[in-house]
Design an enzyme around this catalytic site. Structure first.
Site, PDB file in Angstrom:
ATOM      1  N   GLY A  90       0.827  -1.201   0.000  1.00  0.00           N
ATOM      2  CA  GLY A  90       0.000   0.000   0.000  1.00  0.00           C
ATOM      3  C   GLY A  90       0.860   1.248   0.000  1.00  0.00           C
ATOM      4  N   CYS A 125       5.400  -6.067   1.736  1.00  0.00           N
ATOM      5  CA  CYS A 125       5.781  -4.655   1.671  1.00  0.00           C
ATOM      6  C   CYS A 125       5.110  -3.881   2.815  1.00  0.00           C
ATOM      7  CB  CYS A 125       5.446  -4.081   0.297  1.00  0.00           C
ATOM      8  SG  CYS A 125       6.299  -2.519  -0.045  1.00  0.00           S
ATOM      9  N   TYR A 126       4.093  -3.050   2.531  1.00  0.00           N
ATOM     10  CA  TYR A 126       3.384  -2.370   3.620  1.00  0.00           C
ATOM     11  C   TYR A 126       2.815  -3.400   4.591  1.00  0.00           C
ATOM     12  CZ  TYR A 126       0.110   0.627   6.136  1.00  0.00           C
ATOM     13  OH  TYR A 126      -0.576   1.308   7.130  1.00  0.00           O
ATOM     14  N   HIS A 178       7.740  -7.481  -3.533  1.00  0.00           N
ATOM     15  CA  HIS A 178       6.455  -7.884  -4.126  1.00  0.00           C
ATOM     16  C   HIS A 178       6.639  -9.177  -4.929  1.00  0.00           C
ATOM     17  CE1 HIS A 178       3.951  -4.337  -3.233  1.00  0.00           C
ATOM     18  NE2 HIS A 178       5.106  -3.677  -3.262  1.00  0.00           N
ATOM     19  N   GLU A 193       4.354 -10.949  -6.210  1.00  0.00           N
ATOM     20  CA  GLU A 193       3.283 -11.129  -7.192  1.00  0.00           C
ATOM     21  C   GLU A 193       3.611 -10.578  -8.571  1.00  0.00           C
ATOM     22  OE1 GLU A 193       2.260  -7.459  -4.692  1.00  0.00           O
ATOM     23  OE2 GLU A 193       3.148  -9.436  -4.420  1.00  0.00           O
ATOM     24  N   SER A 222     -23.657  -8.813 -25.717  1.00  0.00           N
ATOM     25  CA  SER A 222     -22.860  -7.895 -26.533  1.00  0.00           C
ATOM     26  C   SER A 222     -22.116  -8.636 -27.632  1.00  0.00           C
ATOM     27  CB  SER A 222     -21.840  -7.171 -25.656  1.00  0.00           C
ATOM     28  OG  SER A 222     -20.854  -8.071 -25.194  1.00  0.00           O
ATOM     29  N   GLY A 223     -21.969  -9.951 -27.478  1.00  0.00           N
ATOM     30  CA  GLY A 223     -21.159 -10.723 -28.410  1.00  0.00           C
ATOM     31  C   GLY A 223     -19.737 -10.873 -27.928  1.00  0.00           C
ATOM     32  N   VAL A 263     -16.786 -11.920 -24.938  1.00  0.00           N
ATOM     33  CA  VAL A 263     -16.545 -13.173 -24.224  1.00  0.00           C
ATOM     34  C   VAL A 263     -17.350 -13.239 -22.930  1.00  0.00           C
ATOM     35  CG1 VAL A 263     -14.793 -14.582 -23.082  1.00  0.00           C
ATOM     36  CG2 VAL A 263     -14.248 -13.418 -25.218  1.00  0.00           C
ATOM     37  N   ASP A 264     -17.365 -12.157 -22.149  1.00  0.00           N
ATOM     38  CA  ASP A 264     -17.981 -12.194 -20.825  1.00  0.00           C
ATOM     39  C   ASP A 264     -19.482 -12.478 -20.899  1.00  0.00           C
ATOM     40  OD1 ASP A 264     -15.441 -11.454 -20.037  1.00  0.00           O
ATOM     41  OD2 ASP A 264     -15.942  -9.337 -19.849  1.00  0.00           O
ATOM     42  N   SER A 265     -20.201 -11.686 -21.691  1.00  0.00           N
ATOM     43  CA  SER A 265     -21.653 -11.885 -21.756  1.00  0.00           C
ATOM     44  C   SER A 265     -21.992 -13.207 -22.444  1.00  0.00           C
ATOM     45  CB  SER A 265     -22.328 -10.714 -22.492  1.00  0.00           C
ATOM     46  OG  SER A 265     -21.922 -10.645 -23.844  1.00  0.00           O
ATOM     47  N   LYS A 292     -10.638 -12.444 -15.915  1.00  0.00           N
ATOM     48  CA  LYS A 292     -10.840 -12.635 -17.353  1.00  0.00           C
ATOM     49  C   LYS A 292     -10.302 -13.976 -17.847  1.00  0.00           C
ATOM     50  CE  LYS A 292     -12.048 -10.626 -21.351  1.00  0.00           C
ATOM     51  NZ  LYS A 292     -13.315  -9.924 -21.590  1.00  0.00           N
TER      52      LYS A 292
END
Length: 519
Positions: A58, A85-86, A176, A178, A229-230, A232-234, A375
């Protein structure tokens, strides 16, 4: 739904890379959630019942009055805790150590950590060359470790780079792990969750079954509409919900005249022919293009498109009759970004969908079966559900569509030129086997005409810009390093095959300072 999994809690102190922690853990099939530190109360901890806790980095200084703190009860849960870290500094401060500022001990960027004391299970697979590259980003530093802790790694400016109290399974690192600049960081997370006893049972197969059961329980025998919407998600959300409730779901797909070449036919074919689900195709090209005709201000374009989507979707949704739920492809990053670091709602909730505001207007409840997924997990779920590979791997496409790839005035002829140029560009990328290496690629038609020579004649046509970027999550991006041969070949094809364009440029701006899209 997630209660059947072991859960890891990430307490967020405002780091820009907290989401990367969650992604690393999900890659290890460990279910985790990110929550701002203010929301982590004693009651929350009792209900969430984490099997382990990570304290994020942070921007604050633990030395400052009123700086963020986790609840003290976190350290009484008798579960492994990792401070980053923080997170390391606040752990030391709360547990009896000391943190100081300055004195030449700040570190920003690449550093090398060397081992101290005996081997630590957290560091299995580390220090095979007697040092590890890590990514540091700290101004303050730990000057005294808390009682019970020992030092297991140091760097030139961080004498307590890795510390641990093995009797309580408390671990703390100043760097970090990650970020990809810490090449062996994923191994550290793998060791941590292994020590915590996670089974690694967070899989898309399991998620699919649980999500279907949850959808059925939530919806019952009611009708659901999905704004398709066409993208990937929807699309993944629609197929998952259809598998759960069948013909109780109706999809509404709006063609606003701002789609890519052949896109409407592709979406209609996939959903009508492959899935045989109730499907409304709303051809509203004239409405959208009529309202947008001559508009040049980007914010005005977005507002017009957003309002029309709501009007059109509401009109066609009424055809379903009796619908009680609206399905959306909301993802976990959208959920995270809807809560600011201060704990309140953010000014703008990020959304990939064009139906925002509808639930309240129409009195509908939301069904969001992807709200726990990133995603890449959505794409994995899509594969699990059997969606076509080419569809799952499609590049992101913005809600306003080609409108924001047409800076300046929008006209029908310009949109047609843009569609054709974009199709040639994407075809080139696919032919060269580069599509899956690129996060997003597109053409923008520029609001300027230039003089050219074709054959023996003078031309005065539009210029266009090619854009292609690599990215992990769209938050930052680098331009893709095409070869000059590729760019030359592509420019020649566009100019030869697309009437209306006589000049091609390549946009080499990264994000930041630019954005991925042009408007």
């Amino acid at each position: 739904m997630t209660n059947i999994h072991d859960r890891l809690l990430i307490i967020d102190f405002g780091s820009q890379v907290t989401q990367l922690i969650a992604r690393r853990l999900r890659e290890l099939n460990v279910y985790c959630e990110i929550h701002p530190y203010q929301n982590v109360t004693d009651a929350f901890l009792a209900e969430f019942a984490p099997k382990a806790v990570i304290l994020s980095g942070g921007p604050a200084s633990v030395i400052d009055e009123g700086s963020p703190r986790p609840p003290s009860t976190v350290f009484d849960l008798n579960v492994p805790i990792l401070g980053i870290c923080y997170g390391q500094q606040v752990m030391m401060e709360v547990l009896g150590g000391k943190v100081e500022s300055g004195h030449g001990t700040a570190e920003f960027g690449r550093a090398f950590v060397t081992p101290e004391a005996e081997k630590l299970a957290l560091l299995d697979g580390w220090f095979e060359d007697d040092k590890e590259q890590v990514w540091m980003s700290h101004g303050d530093h730990v000057s005294k470790i808390a009682p019970g802790f020992e030092v297991y790694g140091t760097s030139p400016n961080a004498p307590f780079a890795i510390t641990a109290d093995t009797s309580r399974n408390f671990f703390a690192v100043q760097f970090h792990p990650e970020v990809h600049h810490t090449p062996n960081g994923a191994k550290l997370y793998e060791n941590f969750v292994k020590m915590a006893g996670f089974k690694g049972d967070w899989t898309m197969g399991a998620y699919r079954e649980e999500a279907i059961a949850k959808i059925r329980e939530q919806v019952g025998d009611a009708k659901v509409i999905c704004g398709l919407s066409g993208g990937v998600d929807s699309s993944v959300a629609a197929v998952l919900i259809h598998e759960a409730i069948g013909d109780q779901l109706t999809c509404v797909f709006v063609n606003n005249g701002l789609l890519r070449k052949g896109e409407a036919d592709e979406v209609i074919t996939m959903f009508r022919d492959n899935y045989n689900m109730p499907f409304i195709y709303a051809d509203e090209r004239e409405l959208f293009l009529g309202e947008l005709d001559g508009q040049s201000d980007p914010e005005t374009k977005r507002k017009i498109i957003g309002k029309l989507f709501i009007d059109v979707f509401q009109k066609h949704a009424a055809e379903v009759g009796g619908a009680k739920f609206l399905a959306q492809g909301t993802l976990y990053p959208d959920v995270i970004e809807s809560v600011s670091f201060s704990g309140g709602p953010s000014v703008t909730i990020k959304s990939h969908h064009n139906v925002g505001g509808l639930p309240e207007k129409m009195g509908l409840k939301l069904v969001e079966p992807l709200r726990e997924l990133f995603k890449d997990e959505v794409r994995e779920l899509g594969r699990e559900l059997g969606l076509p590979t080419g569809f799952i791997g499609r590049h992101p496409f913005p809600g306003p569509g080609l409108a924001i790839r047409c800076p300046g005035e929008i006209t029908r002829p310009k949109l047609e030129i843009l569609r054709e140029a974009d199709a040639v560009y994407i075809d080139q990328i696919r032919k060269h086997g580069l599509y899956d290496d690129i996060w997003q690629a597109f053409v923008a038609i520029l609001p300027v005409k230039t003089v050219g020579v074709m054959g023996d004649g003078r031309t005065y046509d539009f210029a266009c810009a090619l854009r292609a970027v690599t990215s992990v999550d769209g938050m930052t991006a680098d331009y893709y390093p095409f070869s000059h041969e590729f760019l030359g070949e592509t420019a020649t094809r566009i100019i030869n095959e697309v009437p209306g364009i006589n000049r091609v440029t390549y946009d080499i701006t990264s994000k930041p300072p630019g954005t991925i899209e042009w408007e």
